[in-house]
Design an enzyme around this catalytic site. Structure first.
Site, mmCIF file in Angstrom:
data_model
loop_
_atom_site.group_PDB
_atom_site.id
_atom_site.type_symbol
_atom_site.label_atom_id
_atom_site.label_comp_id
_atom_site.label_asym_id
_atom_site.label_seq_id
_atom_site.Cartn_x
_atom_site.Cartn_y
_atom_site.Cartn_z
ATOM 1 N N GLN A 183 0.938 -1.223 -0.076
ATOM 2 C CA GLN A 183 -0.199 -0.065 -0.006
ATOM 3 C C GLN A 183 0.784 1.223 0.024
ATOM 4 O O GLN A 183 0.337 2.466 -0.128
ATOM 5 C CB GLN A 183 -0.786 0.188 1.186
ATOM 6 N N HIS A 249 -0.494 -0.197 5.832
ATOM 7 C CA HIS A 249 -0.867 0.689 6.846
ATOM 8 C C HIS A 249 0.164 1.844 7.315
ATOM 9 O O HIS A 249 0.608 1.809 8.121
ATOM 10 C CB HIS A 249 -1.452 -0.074 8.422
ATOM 11 N N GLU A 343 -13.455 5.226 10.647
ATOM 12 C CA GLU A 343 -14.007 6.279 11.579
ATOM 13 C C GLU A 343 -13.609 7.765 11.129
ATOM 14 O O GLU A 343 -12.721 8.121 10.371
ATOM 15 C CB GLU A 343 -13.143 6.313 12.895
ATOM 16 N N TYR A 353 -7.622 7.581 20.648
ATOM 17 C CA TYR A 353 -8.530 7.070 20.051
ATOM 18 C C TYR A 353 -8.840 5.924 19.867
ATOM 19 O O TYR A 353 -9.775 5.250 19.243
ATOM 20 C CB TYR A 353 -8.349 7.837 18.702
ATOM 21 N N TYR A 364 -11.139 -9.616 10.029
ATOM 22 C CA TYR A 364 -11.545 -9.989 8.759
ATOM 23 C C TYR A 364 -12.013 -11.370 8.660
ATOM 24 O O TYR A 364 -12.811 -11.711 7.793
ATOM 25 C CB TYR A 364 -10.065 -9.833 7.879
HETATM 26 C C1 HEC Z 1 -7.448 -7.577 4.605
HETATM 27 C C2 HEC Z 1 -7.660 -7.566 3.388
HETATM 28 C C3 HEC Z 1 -7.880 -8.949 2.773
HETATM 29 C C4 HEC Z 1 -8.721 -9.907 2.953
HETATM 30 C C5 HEC Z 1 -10.210 -9.294 3.815
HETATM 31 C C6 HEC Z 1 -8.972 -11.126 2.087
HETATM 32 N N1 HEC Z 1 -7.575 -11.038 1.404
HETATM 33 FE FE1 HEC Z 1 -6.896 -12.235 0.140
HETATM 34 N N2 HEC Z 1 -5.102 -11.157 -0.077
HETATM 35 C C7 HEC Z 1 -4.730 -9.823 0.779
HETATM 36 C C8 HEC Z 1 -3.543 -9.625 0.199
HETATM 37 C C9 HEC Z 1 -2.923 -8.332 0.717
HETATM 38 C C10 HEC Z 1 -2.982 -10.609 -0.555
HETATM 39 C C11 HEC Z 1 -1.472 -10.628 -1.310
HETATM 40 C C12 HEC Z 1 -1.485 -9.867 -2.498
HETATM 41 C C13 HEC Z 1 0.093 -9.910 -3.029
HETATM 42 O O1 HEC Z 1 0.529 -11.044 -2.479
HETATM 43 O O2 HEC Z 1 0.231 -8.986 -3.632
HETATM 44 C C14 HEC Z 1 -4.020 -11.331 -0.634
HETATM 45 C C15 HEC Z 1 -3.905 -12.623 -1.277
HETATM 46 C C16 HEC Z 1 -4.767 -13.459 -1.808
HETATM 47 C C17 HEC Z 1 -4.770 -14.713 -2.507
HETATM 48 C C18 HEC Z 1 -3.542 -14.959 -3.466
HETATM 49 C C19 HEC Z 1 -3.496 -14.320 -4.777
HETATM 50 C C20 HEC Z 1 -2.354 -14.656 -5.595
HETATM 51 O O3 HEC Z 1 -1.623 -13.492 -6.113
HETATM 52 O O4 HEC Z 1 -1.842 -15.562 -5.507
HETATM 53 C C21 HEC Z 1 -5.902 -15.492 -2.575
HETATM 54 C C22 HEC Z 1 -6.189 -16.548 -3.510
HETATM 55 C C23 HEC Z 1 -6.765 -14.437 -1.756
HETATM 56 N N3 HEC Z 1 -6.026 -13.764 -1.252
HETATM 57 C C24 HEC Z 1 -7.980 -15.033 -1.331
HETATM 58 C C25 HEC Z 1 -8.835 -14.445 -0.421
HETATM 59 C C26 HEC Z 1 -9.954 -14.992 -0.036
HETATM 60 C C27 HEC Z 1 -10.909 -16.041 -0.645
HETATM 61 C C28 HEC Z 1 -10.613 -13.970 0.703
HETATM 62 C C29 HEC Z 1 -11.883 -14.142 1.532
HETATM 63 C C30 HEC Z 1 -12.203 -15.365 2.049
HETATM 64 C C31 HEC Z 1 -9.666 -13.143 1.024
HETATM 65 N N4 HEC Z 1 -8.507 -13.430 0.295
HETATM 66 C C32 HEC Z 1 -9.800 -12.049 1.978
HETATM 67 C C33 HEC Z 1 -5.774 -9.164 1.485
HETATM 68 C C34 HEC Z 1 -6.863 -9.648 1.705
#
Ligand code: HEC
Length: 471
Positions: A183, A249, A343, A353, A364
């Site tokens: 980010q 963050h 917020e 805060y 999450y």
């Molecule tokens: C708080 C934020 C957040 C949430 C909520 C979240 N993710 Fe992620 N997710 C990420 C981040 C950050 C990455 C890593 C991205 C990277 O490596 O660039 C990621 C990566 C992934 C990847 C791998 C992608 C890749 O490039 O190989 C998958 C699959 C995935 N998430 C599935 C899910 C699923 C399904 C959910 C819900 C159940 C979920 N994520 C919820 C932030 C989130």
């Protein structure tokens, strides 16, 4: 013969019923998985499966790797683990849902998502027409107007641009060494209140270093001299401690008040249990310094030998909006909550805060980390959003060009792709309106020197000026 026929028909019918039931179950599981994705994943990955699946998979898109990623999360990258939220079967259904998405997704270009209309309806006597100042860039972050009304914009990629009156774009060299790091990257930009005489310009950025085998980053605030098309005399005023492997963050909003105090935000850097409630680090705080980086002697923790002296307020999560309210000169802030609990606060010196001791949000994965929304000694937010809108830049409408909206607050929503208008009365948000719906992730908003509202939107990076037109 008859018997055989009958048996055959029965078998066939049975198989057919089983197949219908399986199909029905599959459809039900698929719907449940879709719902699970919307509730748990879309906040970070976007609501559209196409946008999620048509990407360069960094961690593998085979069923097994998807399963592992979802179940155990991706440690420091900010992808939470869902092993406490879902059963293995539910995770498998999610994997199937994502894989169906992969199969059915054509080439998804973000261009398809760009605005189809250039006029947006509002509830006021006027609609808003987009005047494109600049388009086709990467992710924009900060923007500021020079005294001659030229616009400077930062891109997270690390580039800084100037857009002149003819809307020509020039890159400004000499800024900090940074790049997109999760980010972070090149973030906010502000001018010194006496810019016309001293040409001082301030930037926030992700300062990156390699330590052993790890790449670490932190939020830094740097001062420069603006010399036409380049920056000179760069100097880091603050390098927030500690550095972290986690690429999220960063906070990073900068704001000057009229007396020349510089305020800036630093996010909790993903270490909510060690950073925001402790005064021995910079993270999860709003800070106040002089224009040369020195500490104002009336800062609230001056003299407390264990505290970082620039801290002005603490207990913040990821504050990405700061703006002075022109009607009362108070500093307003917004911050990202976890799942829910974004917020708005009015920042006062020395105040806690509450993050993560009190919050309107949950983890999450749906689990609870606090059941308290208020506690003695901690300030409750002036306003909060459940579900999270992912608020970024904000500004007050310090202009008479939008009748009835004067002094109202605008907040950019990254997640829901709109500009949120908040009408405030007696320190409360009493009315909200979603403007520019589906325009794209709104990163920033500012009232320009010409009195028009300017918004910075992603995908592709664009700046629009909002022209009110009579209905
Ligand atoms: C708080 C934020 C957040 C949430 C909520 C979240 N993710 Fe992620 N997710 C990420 C981040 C950050 C990455 C890593 C991205 C990277 O490596 O660039 C990621 C990566 C992934 C990847 C791998 C992608 C890749 O490039 O190989 C998958 C699959 C995935 N998430 C599935 C899910 C699923 C399904 C959910 C819900 C159940 C979920 N994520 C919820 C932030 C989130």
């Amino acid at each position: 013969m008859k018997r055989i026929l009958l048996l055959g028909t029965t078998l066939w019918l049975g198989a057919w019923m089983v197949s219908c039931q399986t199909q029905e179950k599959q459809q039900k599981d698929f719907r449940a998985a879709k719902e699970r994705f919307t509730t748990n994943c879309s906040g970070c990955h976007g609501a559209q499966m196409e946008a999620f699946t048509d990407r360069k998979w960094k961690h593998g898109n085979e069923p097994d790797s998807l399963f592992q990623t979802i179940k155990y999360g991706l440690g420091d990258l900010g992808m939470p683990s869902f092993q406490n939220a879902f059963t293995d079967e539910e995770i498998q259904d999610l994997v199937a849902y994502i894989r169906t998405g992969i199969e059915n997704t054509g080439q998804y270009t973000f261009e398809e998502e760009t605005i189809r209309s250039d006029t947006f309806e509002t509830s006021a006597e006027f609609d808003l027409k987009l005047d494109t100042v600049y388009s086709g860039g990467a992710v924009p972050w900060g923007m500021v107007f020079l005294p001659n009304s030229e616009l400077l914009i930062t891109e997270v990629s690390g580039r800084l641009y100037k857009i002149n009156a003819q809307r020509e774009k020039t890159e400004i060299s000499g800024g900090p060494e940074t790049r997109a790091f999760g980010q972070g990257g090149l973030m906010d930009i502000e001018l010194h209140p006496d810019f016309e005489t001293n040409q001082l310009l301030y930037l926030s950025y992700a300062k990156i270093k390699v330590d052993g085998g790890d790449t670490l980053a932190t939020t830094a605030i740097a001062k420069y001299k603006y010399a036409g098309d380049r920056l000179t005399d760069g100097e880091d005023l603050v390098v927030a401690m500690p550095y972290s492997k986690k690429p999220y963050h960063f906070g990073s909003r900068i704001e000057f008040d009229d007396d020349g105090y510089l305020y800036f935000s630093v996010g909790d850097r993903g270490s909510r249990d060690t950073n925001p409630q402790n005064l021995d680090n910079h993270c999860g705080k709003i800070h106040r310094i002089h224009d040369d980086g020195s500490i104002p002697m009336d800062n609230p923790f001056v003299g407390d030998s264990t505290a970082i002296q620039s801290i002005y307020s603490y207990g913040h999560r990821n504050p990405q909006g700061l703006a002075f309210n022109p009607s009362d000169d108070q500093l307003w802030e917004n911050e990202h909550g976890p799942r829910g609990g974004d917020e708005i606060n009015i920042i006062q010196p020395g105040i806690n805060y509450g993050w993560p001791e009190v919050s309107y949000g949950i983890n999450y994965d749906g689990t609870i980390f606090t059941s308290d929304t208020t506690r003695q000694g901690m300030h409750a937010p002036l306003h909060y959003w459940v579900p999270s809108i992912a608020p970024c830049g904000m500004d007050f409408i310090d202009s008479t060009l939008y009748p009835q909206w004067e002094n109202q607050l605008l907040v950019a929503s990254l997640r829901f792709k709109y500009l949120n208008r908040c009408k405030i009365q007696n320190g409360k948000v009493i009315e909200e309106e979603k403007l520019l719906q589906n325009i794209g992730r709104v990163r920033n908003v500012k009232t320009g020197p010409d009195g028009y509202i300017y918004v910075a939107v992603e995908q592709p990076g664009s700046i629009f000026r909002l022209i009110p037109i009579q209905k």
